[in-house]
Design a protein around this motif. Structure first.
Motif, short mmCIF file in Angstrom:
data_model
loop_
_atom_site.label_atom_id
_atom_site.label_comp_id
_atom_site.label_asym_id
_atom_site.label_seq_id
_atom_site.Cartn_x
_atom_site.Cartn_y
_atom_site.Cartn_z
N SER A 173 0.82 -1.22 0.00
CA SER A 173 0.00 0.00 0.00
C SER A 173 0.85 1.27 0.00
O SER A 173 0.31 2.36 -0.20
CB SER A 173 -0.92 0.02 1.24
N LEU A 174 2.14 1.14 0.25
CA LEU A 174 3.00 2.32 0.41
C LEU A 174 2.91 3.32 -0.75
O LEU A 174 2.80 4.53 -0.51
CB LEU A 174 4.46 1.89 0.61
N PRO A 175 2.97 2.86 -2.01
CA PRO A 175 2.93 3.85 -3.09
C PRO A 175 1.66 4.71 -3.08
O PRO A 175 1.72 5.92 -3.31
CB PRO A 175 3.00 2.98 -4.36
N GLU A 176 0.50 4.07 -2.79
CA GLU A 176 -0.75 4.82 -2.76
C GLU A 176 -0.78 5.81 -1.60
O GLU A 176 -1.23 6.96 -1.75
CB GLU A 176 -1.94 3.86 -2.65
N ILE A 177 -0.32 5.37 -0.42
CA ILE A 177 -0.29 6.26 0.75
C ILE A 177 0.64 7.43 0.50
O ILE A 177 0.32 8.59 0.81
CB ILE A 177 0.14 5.47 2.01
N THR A 234 -6.96 -1.08 3.79
CA THR A 234 -5.98 -1.97 4.41
C THR A 234 -5.90 -1.75 5.92
O THR A 234 -5.44 -2.62 6.65
CB THR A 234 -4.57 -1.77 3.80
N PHE A 235 -6.34 -0.57 6.39
CA PHE A 235 -6.40 -0.32 7.83
C PHE A 235 -7.73 -0.79 8.41
O PHE A 235 -7.84 -1.02 9.61
CB PHE A 235 -6.21 1.17 8.12
N VAL A 236 -8.75 -0.91 7.55
CA VAL A 236 -10.06 -1.37 8.02
C VAL A 236 -10.04 -2.87 8.29
O VAL A 236 -10.60 -3.35 9.30
CB VAL A 236 -11.15 -1.04 6.98
N LEU A 237 -9.41 -3.64 7.41
CA LEU A 237 -9.48 -5.10 7.50
C LEU A 237 -9.06 -5.67 8.85
O LEU A 237 -9.71 -6.59 9.36
CB LEU A 237 -8.64 -5.72 6.37
N LEU A 251 -8.23 1.77 13.67
CA LEU A 251 -9.31 2.71 13.37
C LEU A 251 -8.76 4.12 13.13
O LEU A 251 -9.20 4.83 12.22
CB LEU A 251 -10.32 2.72 14.52
N LEU A 252 -7.76 4.51 13.92
CA LEU A 252 -7.13 5.82 13.74
C LEU A 252 -6.50 5.94 12.36
O LEU A 252 -6.58 6.98 11.70
CB LEU A 252 -6.07 6.03 14.83
N GLY A 253 -5.89 4.84 11.89
CA GLY A 253 -5.24 4.85 10.58
C GLY A 253 -6.23 5.05 9.44
O GLY A 253 -5.87 5.61 8.40
N VAL A 254 -7.47 4.62 9.65
CA VAL A 254 -8.49 4.79 8.61
C VAL A 254 -8.76 6.26 8.34
O VAL A 254 -8.99 6.67 7.20
CB VAL A 254 -9.80 4.08 9.02
N PHE A 255 -8.71 7.10 9.39
CA PHE A 255 -9.09 8.51 9.26
C PHE A 255 -7.90 9.46 9.25
O PHE A 255 -8.09 10.67 9.07
CB PHE A 255 -10.04 8.89 10.41
N ALA A 256 -6.68 8.95 9.44
CA ALA A 256 -5.51 9.83 9.52
C ALA A 256 -5.23 10.50 8.17
O ALA A 256 -5.21 9.85 7.13
CB ALA A 256 -4.29 9.02 9.97
#
Length: 464
Positions: A41-45, A175-178, A99-104
């Motif tokens: 996921s790094l490239p997208e982030i 990827t943070f939700v799963l 959960l925090l990662g989903v909204f960061a």
């Protein structure tokens, strides 16, 4: 434990034990998913948050640093303050940070959350593994449990690469939700089926000086190893980092030898079986991380493959672990842990030798898939055997420590092997520059065997 050659003992568990094993295995599944999904996921982030490549790498590095740095402390906390309690609290933190990662929307906040998430995982992993070893008695039951446990680890990593690549193509936040529903299921299972922690004879006291020097030394050691390839092995930063980490860990040993209630009983390291299991784990994982890194460079950087395509190449390895895992207990009961371990370690040598046949165009049928299959056989046989060997003969009140030691060896060994391979192939932009890295992982595979071979001939413990 039954003697090698004896008929395998049928192991039947009630539903409660199966659910408990699924709880422990769910923890290791999450660890595998975390490491592999974020990698693809790094490239997208990086693109969405406007991060530099160096900053983006810390989304992985922060997790690995915290995980490796806090593992020993996490294992000892489980022993001192209750394994179920530590698992529940740390898994709650893990779920919240997912959960925090989903909204960061801030890169710094996301990296900090990954670091704290790695800390939480450093407490859940040894707690789950020590709960397994204290729930399932040494012998056929524990052997079978470890085989199934490692199936989930393999599934976590293999599926993480494939699923992470697909989710990242839709939205990297997925990827943070799963991990969240998986963490919630683990929490629910732990609260429902795991018995409360037994009361301790006396009040647990934390050796603060030992804890500070241990964590600081391990954090600095992992950080120095993971950054050595970029900074240079002979740079003042690298040499100074290793020196300071060594001094901190030496201070930890001095404190543990003098304090009334040490954080870690150093006498546990006198067990030769435990020491060789940890050394083998470090060498094995160093070669394995190097192999995956070389494969990624070869397929993705030099040949333009997508991460999900590489995941399909590694799928046979994951399938070998899935197929063999539930049968590992019976194999260990019949042939002995040492023979199963040696057979697994031998399989890595031809797997890595095949990598010397990498050509300008990937050869799927005679190089990549055979190497993947052999690599999977090696993992299927050796990881479970190492876990059995590294926790056998250890008292229940130190199982968290033994689990933390073994997991720390895997993490530090993996980071060290990856750093050495990276140094060997710099700049690694041509095919011929990858071959020195293959030589490194071959050496690591041979060293892993050499560590174990004398023990296979001389130790009575090798039969159990």
């Amino acid at each position: 434990m039954s003697a090698p050659g004896a008929a395998p003992v049928a192991v039947r568990w009630p539903a409660r034990l199966w659910i408990a094993l699924l709880v422990f295995s769910g923890v290791i599944l999450l660890d595998g998913l975390e490491n592999s999904m974020i990698a693809v996921s790094l490239p997208e982030i990086q693109r969405e948050l406007g991060m530099s490549a160096a900053t983006a790498q810390w989304l992985m590095g922060a997790y690995i640093l915290a995980f490796g740095g806090f593992l020993l402390l996490g294992g000892r906390f489980a022993d001192l303050f209750g394994r179920r309690r530590v698992l529940v609290v740390a898994m709650t933190v893990f779920a919240f940070l997912s959960l925090l990662g989903v909204f960061a929307d801030d890169a710094a906040l996301l990296i900090v959350s990954r670091f704290v998430k790695g800390m939480a995982a450093a407490f859940t992993a040894p707690a789950a593994m020590s709960l397994l070893t204290t729930t399932f008695p040494e012998g056929p039951q524990r052997n079978k449990a470890f085989g199934i446990f490692n199936v989930f680890e393999a599934c976590g990593y293999s599926c993480g690469l494939l699923v992470g690549g697909l989710l990242a193509a839709l939205d990297w936040r997925a990827t943070f939700v799963l991990p969240i529903p998986i963490a919630v299921l683990v929490l629910a299972g732990a609260l429902l089926v795991l018995p409360p922690d037994p009361p301790r004879a006396g009040r647990a006291r934390l050796d603060l000086g030992g804890a500070v020097t241990l964590v600081a030394g391990m954090l600095l050691l992992v950080y120095t190893v993971t950054t050595a390839a970029d900074a240079g092995w002979t740079s003042p930063w690298t040499i100074g980092g290793f020196a300071l980490a060594g001094l901190l860990l030496l201070a930890f040993v001095i404190i543990e030898r003098t304090v009334e209630q040490p954080l870690i009983r150093l006498g546990i390291l006198r067990g030769r079986t435990l020491v060789t299991a940890n050394l083998s784990a470090a060498l094995l994982y160093g070669g394995a991380m190097g192999f995956q890194f070389l494969l990624a460079l070869y397929l993705q950087n030099l040949n333009g493959w997508q991460p999900w395509q590489m995941a399909l190449v590694l799928l046979p390895a994951g399938l070998m672990v899935v197929l063999a895992g539930p049968r590992l207990g019976a194999l260990i009961d019949r042939y002995g842990v040492r023979k199963v371990l040696i057979a697994g370690l031998v399989a890595f040598v031809p797997a890595y030798l095949l990598m010397l046949r990498m050509g300008p165009e990937p050869d799927l049928w005679t190089v990549l898939l055979p190497a993947s299959l052999l690599w999977g056989v090696g993992f299927a046989l050796s990881i479970s055997a190492l876990m059995v060997a590294g926790t056998s003969g250890v008292a229940d009140h130190e199982q968290g420590l033994a689990s933390g030691l073994l997991t720390s060896s895997l993490q530090v060994g993996g980071a060290f092997g990856l750093a050495v391979v990276t140094a060997a192939i710099v700049p690694g932009t041509r095919l011929d520059q990858l071959y020195p890295g293959v030589a490194v992982i071959l050496v690591l595979a041979v060293l892993t065997l050499l560590v174990q071979l004398p023990r296979s001939r001389t130790s009575p413990a090798s039969k159990g």
